[in-house]
Design an enzyme around this catalytic site. Structure first.
Site, PDB file in Angstrom:
ATOM      1  N   LYS A 123       0.835  -1.205   0.000  1.00 60.49           N
ATOM      2  CA  LYS A 123       0.000   0.000   0.000  1.00 60.49           C
ATOM      3  C   LYS A 123       0.871   1.257   0.000  1.00 60.49           C
ATOM      4  O   LYS A 123       1.914   1.309   0.658  1.00 60.49           O
ATOM      5  CB  LYS A 123      -0.902  -0.027   1.232  1.00 60.49           C
ATOM      6  CG  LYS A 123      -1.894   1.131   1.345  1.00 60.49           C
ATOM      7  CD  LYS A 123      -2.715   0.979   2.618  1.00 60.49           C
ATOM      8  CE  LYS A 123      -3.702   2.116   2.809  1.00 60.49           C
ATOM      9  NZ  LYS A 123      -4.507   1.939   4.042  1.00 60.49           N
TER      10      LYS A 123
ATOM     11  N   SER B  13      -9.189   2.276   3.146  1.00 60.01           N
ATOM     12  CA  SER B  13      -8.236   3.015   2.338  1.00 60.01           C
ATOM     13  C   SER B  13      -7.270   2.114   1.573  1.00 60.01           C
ATOM     14  O   SER B  13      -6.503   2.591   0.747  1.00 60.01           O
ATOM     15  CB  SER B  13      -7.452   3.990   3.230  1.00 60.01           C
ATOM     16  OG  SER B  13      -6.712   3.293   4.220  1.00 60.01           O
TER      17      SER B  13
ATOM     18  N   SER C 109     -10.051  -0.230   7.056  1.00 58.97           N
ATOM     19  CA  SER C 109      -9.319  -0.023   5.813  1.00 58.97           C
ATOM     20  C   SER C 109      -8.655  -1.256   5.234  1.00 58.97           C
ATOM     21  O   SER C 109      -8.170  -1.221   4.111  1.00 58.97           O
ATOM     22  CB  SER C 109      -8.261   1.069   6.004  1.00 58.97           C
ATOM     23  OG  SER C 109      -8.867   2.334   6.135  1.00 58.97           O
TER      24      SER C 109
END
Length: 554
Positions: free
Chosen positions: A147, A222, A246
């Site tokens: 990420k 996210s 997330s």
């Protein structure tokens, strides 16, 4: 190897020139990123925007060989068995995943950076080492996606803020270093939303990431780029972070496993972050993957390195081999008392309940959530104790627009600068809520071993509508381990008809959520659920996620 581009991408300003506008920086970011896709991996016939489901495109576009498709269809554990036995080399595995990741990005816009050439060089090196002395670490030769918010040495660490685009990480973050040292091949970073505080993944810097099962829906956030990439099988395993859902939300939206452990077990130092020093709500790093055993492999590998010897705030708690109770008691709830889930989610829970009740290993009890409305209200205030001042200043410094979901998540009803005394009070209320919830759990006539519930009030939400985080964020507030798992079911307009008898509650979210339900809009979206345990019970929660997935699939 990378495709050449005739356009001048050097848009950085000189001392005598005004700074580049945010639009130019975003254009640079996207052009530079996309130019790293080799020409022979570009889709010859772009898929029309009105094509919703693109999961099968890698099988039909003619870019990937059958052997490459077969490799990328395996989970991480299976790939590692092949790699460590020498039946396949890291170069071949990495090449296949780089190719499939490139295809995925063209379809769902899930990447911030790709460094395929360097990854293949590392894979060749690992193959040479393997031939000489055997495998390197638990992740030997395995491609691993990261990420965007995590620091990877030599790569951009911008957090999706335009103002931070030129931040280059000088070193790997601790968790990334562990993954690399265990033999993983890093090859890409994936998208996150502006502020990293949406259950949607969109930013001015990289654009909107789409759900590959239905591109009219969000992959979540996210860690949405990770989830979309994994759903397309462009990665066997990815690293995400979870402060309000997330990991679990995007994993659920894409039919994956996603693990949020209790905090202070897995190292979590991001490359880019705001509100440094804020401990009011825990953010936890963890895996998104294709199987529960892959998630267990991640957890055990990281904890086997004794990370608490290097990071001062980690609890010295190794990954434990546990046994399950002879009779597993599950507290199941469909509704958290604030927002009623849409019909597909209710259907999946009801179907699972029937299977569990028929299985002698389980006892199912009806669980009554404890004040989830108050808990969600509290954590929304804890997210922005500075009133969002620091976050807004970062966006204002580049002139990038504040996106609608950023405005919503920082809305005045919950976000304002707190005095020190007010901040103390919010944190005290969090502790009191944790005490009350544990007492509620233990006082049940039959004390459940686990809770099973929705991951959210819908399957993957329509774009710009993911406003209610209560089903996931409540367990961040409590710091309970939780894992999302796929049921194998998908939303169907012909099966999951609207409930015309339901009258929404007079709350901020329930009517809004209920109005979003149009069955055809969610067609094909995976339906996932969530299992939760008490604090520190991470091992059994993950084992339970695997068991529940097997029950669903039976």
């Amino acid at each position: 190897m990378a495709a050449s581009m005739s356009i001048d991408l050097n848009l950085s300003s000189k001392d005598s020139e005004p700074p580049a506008s945010w639009q130019k920086i975003a254009q640079k970011a996207q052009l530079l990123r996309d130019s790293t896709i080799p020409r022979e991996w570009l889709l010859g016939d772009p898929v029309s925007d009105d094509v919703r489901n693109v999961i099968k495109v890698p099988y039909t576009c003619g870019i990937m060989a059958e052997t490459e498709l077969a490799l990328t269809d395996k989970d991480a554990t299976s790939l590692l068995e092949l790699l460590k036995s020498g039946r396949v080399g890291s170069y071949d595995v990495t090449f296949a995943f780089c190719k499939r990741a490139a295809i995925a990005h063209q379809l769902v816009n899930c990447m911030t950076e790709m460094w395929f050439d360097e990854a293949l060089d590392r894979a060749r090196e690992l193959d040479r080492i393997f031939a000489d002395s055997g495998p390197v670490g638990a992740f030997h030769g395995l491609p691993f996606s990261i990420k965007n918010t995590f620091a990877v040495k030599g790569r951009r660490s911008d957090g999706a803020y335009v103002a931070w685009y030129d931040n280059i990480a000088k070193e790997d973050g601790m968790l990334v270093k562990i993954i690399r040292d265990e033999g993983a091949v890093l090859y890409c970073k994936t998208t996150n939303p502006q502020t990293a505080m949406h259950l949607e993944t969109t930013s001015n810097l990289y654009g909107r990431t789409l759900n590959p099962f239905n591109r009219m829906l969000t992959p979540g956030g996210s860690s949405g780029g990770e989830a979309a990439l994994l759903a397309m099988r462009g990665s066997p395993i990815g690293l995400g972070g979870d402060g309000g859902g997330s990991i679990r939300s995007p994993a659920a939206n894409n039919g994956l496993f996603g693990m949020k452990a209790t905090s202070d077990r897995i190292p979590f130092v991001r490359g880019t972050s705001t509100m440094r020093g804020c401990k009011s709500f825990p953010i936890v790093a963890g895996p998104l993957c294709h199987s529960a055993r892959d998630a267990e492999l991640f957890m055990q590998t990281v904890l086997d390195t004794s990370p608490w010897l290097q990071e001062y705030n980690l609890v010295p708690l190794p990954w434990r081999q546990t046994t399950m109770p002879e009779k597993i008691t599950i507290g199941l709830y469909v509704d958290d008392g604030s927002v009623m889930p849409h019909p597909p989610v209710k259907h999946a829970l009801e179907a699972l309940k029937v299977k569990l009740e028929a299985d002698p290993r389980f006892e199912v009890i009806e669980w009554s959530p404890c004040k989830h409305d108050l808990g969600y209200d509290l954590i929304r205030q804890l997210y922005w104790e500075d009133g969002g001042v620091e976050t807004m200043a970062i966006m204002e410094s580049s002139g990038e627009p504040v996106l609608d979901l950023s405005k919503w998540v920082m809305k005045d009803s919950h976000v304002r600068p707190r005095t020190l005394k007010e901040s103390w009070e919010l944190n005290y209320q969090r502790e009191e809520f944790q005490k009350e919830y544990l007492a509620h759990w233990l006082s049940a006539p039959t004390v459940p071993d686990f809770l099973v519930c929705p991951v959210g009030p819908s399957v993957a939400p329509r774009h710009e509508t993911a406003r209610y985080w209560g089903y996931t964020a409540i367990f961040n507030l409590l710091d309970y381990p939780a894992a999302s798992f796929p049921t194998g079911l998908t939303a169907s307009a012909s099966i999951h008809l609207p409930d015309t008898d339901y009258v929404p509650r007079d709350t901020e979210f329930d009517e809004y959520n209920w109005k979003q339900y149009e069955p055809s809009a969610y067609e094909g979206a995976p339906i996932s659920l969530q299992v939760v345990g008490r604090k520190w019970d991470c091992e059994r929660v993950l084992k339970m996620a695997g068991m529940l997935n097997e029950v669903c699939m039976s």
